[in-house]
Write a protein that holds these residues in place. Structure first.
Motif, short mmCIF file in Angstrom:
data_model
loop_
_atom_site.label_atom_id
_atom_site.label_comp_id
_atom_site.label_asym_id
_atom_site.label_seq_id
_atom_site.Cartn_x
_atom_site.Cartn_y
_atom_site.Cartn_z
N ALA A 80 0.76 -1.18 -0.04
CA ALA A 80 0.01 -0.01 0.04
C ALA A 80 0.74 1.30 0.02
O ALA A 80 2.23 1.36 0.47
CB ALA A 80 -1.08 0.21 1.34
N ASP A 81 0.52 2.32 -0.47
CA ASP A 81 0.92 3.70 -0.45
C ASP A 81 1.16 3.94 1.05
O ASP A 81 0.43 3.65 1.97
CB ASP A 81 0.16 4.77 -0.95
N PRO A 82 2.63 4.36 1.25
CA PRO A 82 2.72 4.66 2.69
C PRO A 82 1.80 6.05 3.14
O PRO A 82 1.48 6.80 2.23
CB PRO A 82 4.30 5.34 2.70
N SER A 83 1.37 5.89 4.20
CA SER A 83 0.57 7.20 5.00
C SER A 83 1.53 8.41 4.89
O SER A 83 2.78 8.48 4.90
CB SER A 83 -0.07 7.02 6.02
N PRO A 84 0.57 9.83 4.82
CA PRO A 84 1.61 10.96 4.87
C PRO A 84 2.25 11.01 6.18
O PRO A 84 1.97 10.60 7.11
CB PRO A 84 0.51 12.03 4.75
N GLY A 85 3.32 11.49 5.84
CA GLY A 85 4.42 11.42 7.22
C GLY A 85 5.17 10.19 7.47
O GLY A 85 5.85 10.11 8.37
N LYS A 86 4.91 9.16 6.65
CA LYS A 86 5.50 7.83 7.09
C LYS A 86 6.70 7.61 6.00
O LYS A 86 6.42 7.77 4.80
CB LYS A 86 4.51 6.88 7.05
N HIS A 87 7.90 7.30 6.42
CA HIS A 87 8.89 6.63 5.37
C HIS A 87 8.81 5.68 5.00
O HIS A 87 8.65 4.51 5.75
CB HIS A 87 10.25 6.94 6.41
N ALA A 88 8.65 5.43 3.79
CA ALA A 88 8.21 4.09 2.91
C ALA A 88 9.13 3.03 3.19
O ALA A 88 8.79 1.99 3.31
CB ALA A 88 8.25 4.68 1.32
N GLU A 89 10.44 3.35 3.48
CA GLU A 89 11.31 2.29 3.36
C GLU A 89 11.45 1.66 4.79
O GLU A 89 11.44 0.57 5.21
CB GLU A 89 12.89 2.69 3.10
N SER A 90 11.38 2.79 5.99
CA SER A 90 11.61 2.46 7.39
C SER A 90 10.26 2.20 8.02
O SER A 90 10.19 1.40 9.17
CB SER A 90 12.51 3.07 8.05
N GLY A 91 9.30 2.64 7.67
CA GLY A 91 7.73 2.71 8.16
C GLY A 91 7.86 3.56 9.43
O GLY A 91 7.10 3.62 10.33
N ARG A 92 8.80 4.55 9.65
CA ARG A 92 9.04 5.29 10.61
C ARG A 92 8.16 6.45 10.50
O ARG A 92 8.06 7.06 9.23
CB ARG A 92 10.61 5.64 10.91
N HIS A 93 7.69 7.20 11.36
CA HIS A 93 6.87 8.58 11.24
C HIS A 93 7.60 9.54 11.35
O HIS A 93 8.55 9.43 12.08
CB HIS A 93 5.72 8.71 12.30
N HIS A 94 7.36 10.54 10.66
CA HIS A 94 8.17 11.92 10.66
C HIS A 94 7.36 13.10 11.05
O HIS A 94 6.07 12.97 10.46
CB HIS A 94 8.94 12.32 9.28
N ALA A 95 7.63 13.49 11.95
CA ALA A 95 6.68 14.74 12.56
C ALA A 95 6.67 15.95 11.52
O ALA A 95 7.80 16.19 10.89
CB ALA A 95 7.14 15.18 13.73
N ALA A 96 5.54 16.34 11.37
CA ALA A 96 5.54 17.54 10.65
C ALA A 96 6.14 18.94 11.13
O ALA A 96 6.38 18.96 12.32
CB ALA A 96 3.94 17.98 10.18
N PRO A 97 6.87 19.63 10.47
CA PRO A 97 7.61 20.67 10.81
C PRO A 97 6.60 21.60 11.97
O PRO A 97 5.56 21.70 11.74
CB PRO A 97 7.89 21.64 9.86
N LYS A 98 7.06 21.91 13.10
CA LYS A 98 6.40 22.63 14.17
C LYS A 98 6.24 24.07 13.63
O LYS A 98 7.04 24.78 13.13
CB LYS A 98 7.22 22.45 15.49
N VAL A 99 4.95 24.51 13.84
CA VAL A 99 4.47 25.91 13.36
C VAL A 99 4.86 26.80 14.47
O VAL A 99 4.63 26.67 15.35
CB VAL A 99 3.06 25.96 12.80
N ALA A 100 5.67 27.93 14.17
CA ALA A 100 6.10 28.72 15.25
C ALA A 100 4.86 29.68 15.90
O ALA A 100 3.86 29.86 14.82
CB ALA A 100 7.06 29.67 14.64
N SER A 101 5.03 29.90 17.03
CA SER A 101 3.71 30.75 17.66
C SER A 101 3.78 32.05 17.08
O SER A 101 5.03 32.43 16.77
CB SER A 101 3.89 30.64 19.21
N GLU A 102 2.82 32.75 17.42
CA GLU A 102 2.91 34.01 16.78
C GLU A 102 3.76 35.03 17.60
O GLU A 102 4.53 35.88 17.04
CB GLU A 102 1.50 34.78 17.17
#
Length: 193
Positions: free
Chosen positions: A25-47
């Motif tokens: 299956a296609d890897p889910s968004p934020g998931k590395h295809a080869e390793s299956g590890r999740h990558h966190a989305a970049p943190k959005v800085a507060s105002e």
């Protein structure tokens, strides 16, 4: 099902199992295809963080290098902004009514500081944010006030355009503005949100 179809289906299933879930299956968004590890989305800085960074990158805004009432580099206004730009809280001075506390800087105040330069074109030197000594109920300790000691290269109280800066602070939403002529404000302008 005939034997050929059964063999093809069994071979396809065995190949998929051996390859692992990334091949089936296609890897889910934020998931590395080869390793299956999740990558966190970049943190959005507060105002406040974004505004503190913008202020630090603005050439027309400078900072006092010492407090009137003592020495503490960790609570100087530039360091207060550096702390907030790094997602931390600003530090008060080890003297005064809120000794060594950590305080969030209000985004309305930070926006006001930035706009004094970018909208009203004032070159200012900030003498205090949360550091220094203030009255017990001062909004400096709540991260909602700024003191400005120099305006366009002139010291407040010595022919600086403090009235224009005070008017600009009010236009930017400051709820209390004090300066020369007000008790204890002969040498700086206090703008509070």
């Amino acid at each position: 099902m005939n034997r050929l179809a059964l063999c093809v289906a069994a071979t396809a299933s065995a190949t998929a199992l051996a390859a692992g879930p990334a091949a089936t299956a296609d890897p889910s968004p934020g998931k590395h295809a080869e390793s299956g590890r999740h990558h966190a989305a970049p943190k959005v800085a507060s105002e406040p963080t974004r505004l503190a960074r913008a202020i630090l990158n603005t050439k027309g805004i400078t900072y006092a290098k010492a407090h009137v009432g003592g020495t503490d580099k960790a609570s100087l206004p530039r360091q207060n902004l550096v702390d907030v730009s790094n997602e931390h809280r600003a530090k008060t001075s080890p003297w005064g009514h809120k000794k060594g506390a950590r305080v969030a800087l209000d985004k309305r105040m930070l926006n006001g500081i930035l706009k004094l330069n970018t909208k009203y074109h004032y070159k200012i030197e900030i003498s205090e944010l949360v550091g220094g000594r203030h009255s017990r109920t001062s909004k400096h300790y709540a991260g909602r006030a700024v003191d400005v000691a120099w305006i366009n290269g002139r010291h407040v109280g010595k022919r600086a355009d403090h009235r224009g800066l005070m008017k600009a602070c009010r236009s930017l939403g400051a709820t209390l503005v004090l300066g020369p002529g007000d008790k204890d404000h002969d040498t700086h302008v206090h703008c509070q949100w």
